[in-house]
Design an enzyme around this catalytic site. Structure first.
Site, PDB file in Angstrom:
ATOM      1  N   SER A 124       0.838  -1.201   0.000  1.00  0.00           N
ATOM      2  CA  SER A 124       0.000   0.000   0.000  1.00  0.00           C
ATOM      3  C   SER A 124       0.872   1.249   0.000  1.00  0.00           C
ATOM      4  O   SER A 124       1.960   1.260   0.577  1.00  0.00           O
ATOM      5  CB  SER A 124      -0.895   0.003   1.249  1.00  0.00           C
ATOM      6  OG  SER A 124      -1.480   1.261   1.444  1.00  0.00           O
ATOM      7  N   TYR A 149      -1.823  -0.571  10.802  1.00  0.00           N
ATOM      8  CA  TYR A 149      -2.101  -1.253   9.519  1.00  0.00           C
ATOM      9  C   TYR A 149      -0.949  -0.983   8.553  1.00  0.00           C
ATOM     10  O   TYR A 149      -0.392  -1.906   7.954  1.00  0.00           O
ATOM     11  CB  TYR A 149      -3.427  -0.755   8.924  1.00  0.00           C
ATOM     12  CG  TYR A 149      -3.514  -0.986   7.437  1.00  0.00           C
ATOM     13  CD1 TYR A 149      -3.277   0.055   6.543  1.00  0.00           C
ATOM     14  CD2 TYR A 149      -3.782  -2.244   6.935  1.00  0.00           C
ATOM     15  CE1 TYR A 149      -3.310  -0.165   5.180  1.00  0.00           C
ATOM     16  CE2 TYR A 149      -3.824  -2.470   5.576  1.00  0.00           C
ATOM     17  CZ  TYR A 149      -3.577  -1.417   4.700  1.00  0.00           C
ATOM     18  OH  TYR A 149      -3.606  -1.640   3.349  1.00  0.00           O
ATOM     19  N   LYS A 153       2.096  -3.519   6.668  1.00  0.00           N
ATOM     20  CA  LYS A 153       2.470  -3.584   5.244  1.00  0.00           C
ATOM     21  C   LYS A 153       3.976  -3.318   5.092  1.00  0.00           C
ATOM     22  O   LYS A 153       4.691  -3.998   4.366  1.00  0.00           O
ATOM     23  CB  LYS A 153       1.675  -2.545   4.444  1.00  0.00           C
ATOM     24  CG  LYS A 153       0.189  -2.832   4.339  1.00  0.00           C
ATOM     25  CD  LYS A 153      -0.095  -4.124   3.596  1.00  0.00           C
ATOM     26  CE  LYS A 153      -1.584  -4.326   3.342  1.00  0.00           C
ATOM     27  NZ  LYS A 153      -1.881  -5.597   2.641  1.00  0.00           N
TER      28      LYS A 153
HETATM   29  C1  WQD Z   1      -9.630   9.693   0.710  1.00  0.00           C
HETATM   30  C2  WQD Z   1      -9.859  11.175   0.874  1.00  0.00           C
HETATM   31  C3  WQD Z   1     -10.116  11.865   3.168  1.00  0.00           C
HETATM   32  C4  WQD Z   1     -13.935   9.772   3.815  1.00  0.00           C
HETATM   33  C5  WQD Z   1      -6.935   4.757   2.824  1.00  0.00           C
HETATM   34  C6  WQD Z   1      -5.848   4.015   3.518  1.00  0.00           C
HETATM   35  C7  WQD Z   1      -4.930   3.416   2.505  1.00  0.00           C
HETATM   36  C8  WQD Z   1      -5.705   2.599   1.492  1.00  0.00           C
HETATM   37  C9  WQD Z   1      -6.800   3.422   0.853  1.00  0.00           C
HETATM   38  C10 WQD Z   1      -5.563   0.302   2.116  1.00  0.00           C
HETATM   39  C11 WQD Z   1      -9.086  11.775   2.055  1.00  0.00           C
HETATM   40  C12 WQD Z   1     -11.401  12.097   2.377  1.00  0.00           C
HETATM   41  C13 WQD Z   1     -12.766  10.257   3.248  1.00  0.00           C
HETATM   42  C14 WQD Z   1     -14.968  10.681   4.180  1.00  0.00           C
HETATM   43  C15 WQD Z   1     -13.621  12.494   3.369  1.00  0.00           C
HETATM   44  N1  WQD Z   1      -6.256   1.453   2.084  1.00  0.00           N
HETATM   45  N2  WQD Z   1     -12.628  11.594   3.024  1.00  0.00           N
HETATM   46  N3  WQD Z   1     -14.774  12.007   3.934  1.00  0.00           N
HETATM   47  O1  WQD Z   1      -7.237   7.715   3.605  1.00  0.00           O
HETATM   48  O2  WQD Z   1      -6.420   8.152   1.222  1.00  0.00           O
HETATM   49  O3  WQD Z   1      -6.391   5.831   2.120  1.00  0.00           O
HETATM   50  O4  WQD Z   1      -7.620   3.913   1.929  1.00  0.00           O
HETATM   51  O5  WQD Z   1      -4.504   0.071   1.641  1.00  0.00           O
HETATM   52  O6  WQD Z   1      -4.018   2.597   3.197  1.00  0.00           O
HETATM   53  O7  WQD Z   1      -5.115   4.943   4.282  1.00  0.00           O
HETATM   54  O8  WQD Z   1      -8.566   6.891   1.590  1.00  0.00           O
HETATM   55  O9  WQD Z   1     -10.945   7.001   1.001  1.00  0.00           O
HETATM   56  O10 WQD Z   1     -10.301   7.086   3.453  1.00  0.00           O
HETATM   57  O11 WQD Z   1      -9.849   9.059   1.975  1.00  0.00           O
HETATM   58  O12 WQD Z   1     -13.483  13.713   3.150  1.00  0.00           O
HETATM   59  O13 WQD Z   1     -16.054  10.307   4.709  1.00  0.00           O
HETATM   60  O14 WQD Z   1     -11.236  11.390   1.173  1.00  0.00           O
HETATM   61  O15 WQD Z   1      -9.846  12.938   4.065  1.00  0.00           O
HETATM   62  O16 WQD Z   1      -8.672  13.080   1.684  1.00  0.00           O
HETATM   63  P1  WQD Z   1      -7.121   7.269   2.192  1.00  0.00           P
HETATM   64  P2  WQD Z   1      -9.984   7.453   2.048  1.00  0.00           P
END
Ligand code: WQD
Length: 338
Positions: A124, A149, A153
């Site tokens: 990741s 997590y 990885k």
């Molecule tokens: C994306 C953007 C949030 C939810 C995570 C893990 C990573 C991988 C992918 C496994 C960010 C914003 C989110 C919400 C929001 N997983 N957001 N409101 O955090 O980039 O990555 O998932 O491997 O390891 O860290 O993905 O989809 O949670 O967030 O504004 O209700 O959307 O702040 O900018 P992230 P995400």
């Protein structure tokens, strides 16, 4: 090739299974369904048009893994199995370390006993930690993860690099995913998170379906064009095809290689919200809330190495991702529990 997918009933694994079968490979699945649903495999069989051999077992279980390798001549393993919720890992770190590391160690020991030394690992972009610069390249120093997590990885990457250093017959491909979203065009397989989604796209689709009231945008004061977080969203089918190329590469090479699987393009939260609304003609209620702890301003890939070495690049657009994600949600309001 005969390819074993650990965690094979999961979101990325099911899409990878479809693409591996389409490429003519023979796939075997192992999954304990703690974070997935066997219905997903029935949907995969519907799409590929033939049965897919599956074992219900825990990859941490040495006897179960011994049986799988004794009964199947496995050429390559793609190791998806693992707990993967960032927030949950902060609450129960020991469960994450035990499960994610134990399963990997048991898998590698079983593989070595059976002379199977080709492994593709589901890593990741989170291993990069809080980047000093973007786009992210595979040779960049990984400063440290922000959650257990991510540390699992990172540690598994180091374990596998150590295995290769000790036995140069091994071929290990470490795939660093960015943000996989979307679903197979059939709408029969897709992302089916447990409970309230943590990730952006599944949250959006449940708001669009009326199952959640509104989206909260976590902060609009980041150092980005519109102030909201920027990420490298990649269609899960593009990601799946990256695994097909990685398996081919593992068959032809030894040693350990790292590849980013991303588009190289960063989109903001509001880009995703507005594109989803436009493509699906759905108004999406949202409000701006406070930042989420641990989030970074921007994170997106330099995908050059995968393009030049694997001969792979992402092809689907943000519109495709938004359209396919909604098609899955609309047709499966309760995911695989319908
Ligand atoms: C994306 C953007 C949030 C939810 C995570 C893990 C990573 C991988 C992918 C496994 C960010 C914003 C989110 C919400 C929001 N997983 N957001 N409101 O955090 O980039 O990555 O998932 O491997 O390891 O860290 O993905 O989809 O949670 O967030 O504004 O209700 O959307 O702040 O900018 P992230 P995400």
């Amino acid at each position: 090739m005969k390819i074993l997918l650990t965690g094979g009933a999961g979101f990325i694994a099911t899409h990878t299974c479809v693409e591996l079968c389409a490429a003519g490979h023979d796939v075997v699945i192992v999954d304990n369904y703690v974070n997935s649903n066997p219905e997903a495999l029935r949907r995969v069989e519907e799409i590929v048009g033939h049965p897919v051999k599956a074992y219900e077992a825990d990859v941490c279980d040495p006897e179960a893994m011994e049986r799988i390798f004794a009964e199947n001549q496995i050429d390559v393993v793609v190791h998806f199995a693992g707990l993967k919720a960032v927030g949950e890992s902060v609450q129960i770190p020991l469960r994450y370390y035990r499960n994610n590391l134990d399963s990997t160690l048991t898998l590698c020991e079983t593989m070595a006993r059976h002379g199977c030394k080709r492994l593709v690992f589901s890593s990741s972009a989170t291993v990069y930690g809080e980047p000093d610069e973007v786009p992210l390249r595979e040779d960049m120093f990984c400063k440290g993860c922000t959650n257990p997590y991510g540390w699992t990885k990172y540690m598994i990457e180091k374990i596998l690099q150590g295995v290769v250093n000790a036995d140069p017959e091994w071929s290990v491909v470490l795939l660093r995913y960015f943000n996989p979203i979307g679903a197979h065009e059939s709408g029969r397989i897709g992302e089916d998170p447990n409970g309230i989604p943590n990730n952006l796209m599944p949250y959006i689709t449940k708001v669009a379906a009326g199952q959640l009231k509104r989206l909260t945008v976590f902060g609009n004061d980041y150092n980005t064009p519109d102030g909201t977080g920027v990420r490298d969203y990649i269609h899960v089918v593009d990601l799946a095809n990256g695994h097909v190329k990685a398996c081919d590469y593992a068959m032809d090479h030894v040693g350990c290689e790292i590849f980013n699987l991303g588009t190289g393009v960063g989109y903001s939260v509001l880009d995703l919200v507005n594109t989803f609304s436009r493509v699906n003609e759905i108004d999406l209620p949202y409000m701006i809330g406070p930042r989420r702890a641990g989030d970074v301003d921007a994170c997106y890939a330099d995908p050059k190495k995968a393009r030049e070495v694997l001969g792979w690049e992402a092809r689907k657009t943000l519109e495709d991702m938004c359209r396919d994600a909604w098609h899955w949600q609309k047709n499966n309001p309760k995911g695989y529990h319908d």
